[in-house]
Motif scaffolding. Sequence first.
Motif, PDB file in Angstrom:
ATOM      1  N   PHE A   1      46.193   7.197 -39.126  1.00  0.00           N
ATOM      2  CA  PHE A   1      45.375   5.981 -39.152  1.00  0.00           C
ATOM      3  C   PHE A   1      44.767   5.724 -37.772  1.00  0.00           C
ATOM      4  N   LEU A   2      45.602   5.865 -36.744  1.00  0.00           N
ATOM      5  CA  LEU A   2      45.136   5.598 -35.378  1.00  0.00           C
ATOM      6  C   LEU A   2      44.029   6.570 -34.972  1.00  0.00           C
ATOM      7  N   LEU A   3      44.191   7.833 -35.344  1.00  0.00           N
ATOM      8  CA  LEU A   3      43.173   8.823 -34.985  1.00  0.00           C
ATOM      9  C   LEU A   3      41.869   8.539 -35.726  1.00  0.00           C
TER      10      LEU A   3
ATOM     11  N   TYR B   1      40.995   5.584 -36.852  1.00  0.00           N
ATOM     12  CA  TYR B   1      40.472   4.326 -36.293  1.00  0.00           C
ATOM     13  C   TYR B   1      39.678   4.622 -35.016  1.00  0.00           C
ATOM     14  N   SER B   2      40.238   5.498 -34.206  1.00  0.00           N
ATOM     15  CA  SER B   2      39.582   5.852 -32.946  1.00  0.00           C
ATOM     16  C   SER B   2      38.228   6.503 -33.204  1.00  0.00           C
ATOM     17  N   LYS B   3      38.211   7.386 -34.243  1.00  0.00           N
ATOM     18  CA  LYS B   3      36.939   8.065 -34.556  1.00  0.00           C
ATOM     19  C   LYS B   3      35.909   7.063 -35.077  1.00  0.00           C
TER      20      LYS B   3
ATOM     21  N   LEU C   1      35.733   3.795 -34.414  1.00  0.00           N
ATOM     22  CA  LEU C   1      35.362   2.696 -33.510  1.00  0.00           C
ATOM     23  C   LEU C   1      34.255   3.128 -32.533  1.00  0.00           C
ATOM     24  N   ARG C   2      33.200   2.366 -32.553  1.00  0.00           N
ATOM     25  CA  ARG C   2      32.104   2.608 -31.605  1.00  0.00           C
ATOM     26  C   ARG C   2      31.899   1.337 -30.802  1.00  0.00           C
TER      27      ARG C   2
ATOM     28  N   TYR D   1      39.004  11.852 -23.276  1.00  0.00           N
ATOM     29  CA  TYR D   1      38.839  10.944 -24.420  1.00  0.00           C
ATOM     30  C   TYR D   1      37.650  10.009 -24.188  1.00  0.00           C
TER      31      TYR D   1
ATOM     32  N   GLU E   1      37.910  13.379 -29.017  1.00  0.00           N
ATOM     33  CA  GLU E   1      38.891  12.640 -29.841  1.00  0.00           C
ATOM     34  C   GLU E   1      40.248  13.348 -29.881  1.00  0.00           C
TER      35      GLU E   1
ATOM     36  N   LEU F   1      43.045  12.118 -27.576  1.00  0.00           N
ATOM     37  CA  LEU F   1      43.879  10.977 -28.001  1.00  0.00           C
ATOM     38  C   LEU F   1      45.058  11.466 -28.841  1.00  0.00           C
TER      39      LEU F   1
ATOM     40  N   ILE G   1      48.878  10.647 -28.043  1.00  0.00           N
ATOM     41  CA  ILE G   1      49.775   9.966 -29.002  1.00  0.00           C
ATOM     42  C   ILE G   1      50.998  10.842 -29.282  1.00  0.00           C
TER      43      ILE G   1
ATOM     44  N   ILE H   1      43.282   1.980 -27.770  1.00  0.00           N
ATOM     45  CA  ILE H   1      41.984   2.582 -28.122  1.00  0.00           C
ATOM     46  C   ILE H   1      40.842   1.629 -27.768  1.00  0.00           C
TER      47      ILE H   1
ATOM     48  N   LYS I   1      37.972   2.345 -25.036  1.00  0.00           N
ATOM     49  CA  LYS I   1      36.561   2.462 -25.456  1.00  0.00           C
ATOM     50  C   LYS I   1      35.687   1.392 -24.807  1.00  0.00           C
TER      51      LYS I   1
END
Lengths: 47, 194
Positions: free
Chosen positions: A24-26, A28-30, A32-33, B15, B20, B23, B27, B60, B64
């Motif tokens: 989920f975190l990975l 979410y990171s992808k 999120l902009r 990152y 990606e 990250l 983690i 995150i 960002k």
Amino acid sequence: MAKIYSDCNPKKIQLNPKKETVDFLLNYSKALRVNCYKKMKFEALLN
Amino acid sequence: MKKILIQDAVLVKNYLNGDESALSVLINRHKQKIYSFIYSKVFDRDITEDVFQDTFIKVIKTLKLGKYNEEGKFLPWVMRIAHNLVIDHFRRNSRMPKFDNAGEFSIFSVLSDSALNAEKSIIKNQVESDVRRIIQELPEDQKQVLVMRMYQDMSFKEISERTGVSINTALGRMRYALINLRKVIEQHNIVLTN
């Protein structure tokens, strides 16, 4: 030969997060902009 | 082949440059430490999972948004976020205590409702009505003293004045009334307990 009375160390339980949480975190990171406009920053989740 | 350990600072930089997978490495490298740290505070797998997730969401977002100041202290920084979120969790819970019956301990075994439940209330009424019926079987003088003492809450002095007998006689009648009641209860196997 000396007898060893001590117990062998029980295996330490490794606590790890669920794979779903990490995935989920990975994702979410992808998704999120952060868009910058002048001095402002906007978060956008692009699923 | 020798494995090269890429430092956290480099991974963070990668990152921030859009890699990606960096990250994912971060983690996986620190998840066990952070997860165990949270679990050592909250002792609940589900809450740990939530706090862990919130921690990295914050990580995150901060990365960002470019708010992270790299000082070579990525793990202590993440730990601090996790620590703060654990405190938030306990604050929230102290305002809104949540009781679940998932564990061995049930809060309802400690808390009790002082009001009688329907069953106990019926039994109580039954017992009281049985006692009244047995009292009706007593000789008139004993019944009179017992009713005045138990139901009208009169003192033996008042009873003696009202019935025109001495206090000792009133006491004696009360004694015989109780003896006779016990006798009837035993003879008829009447259960008078709630």
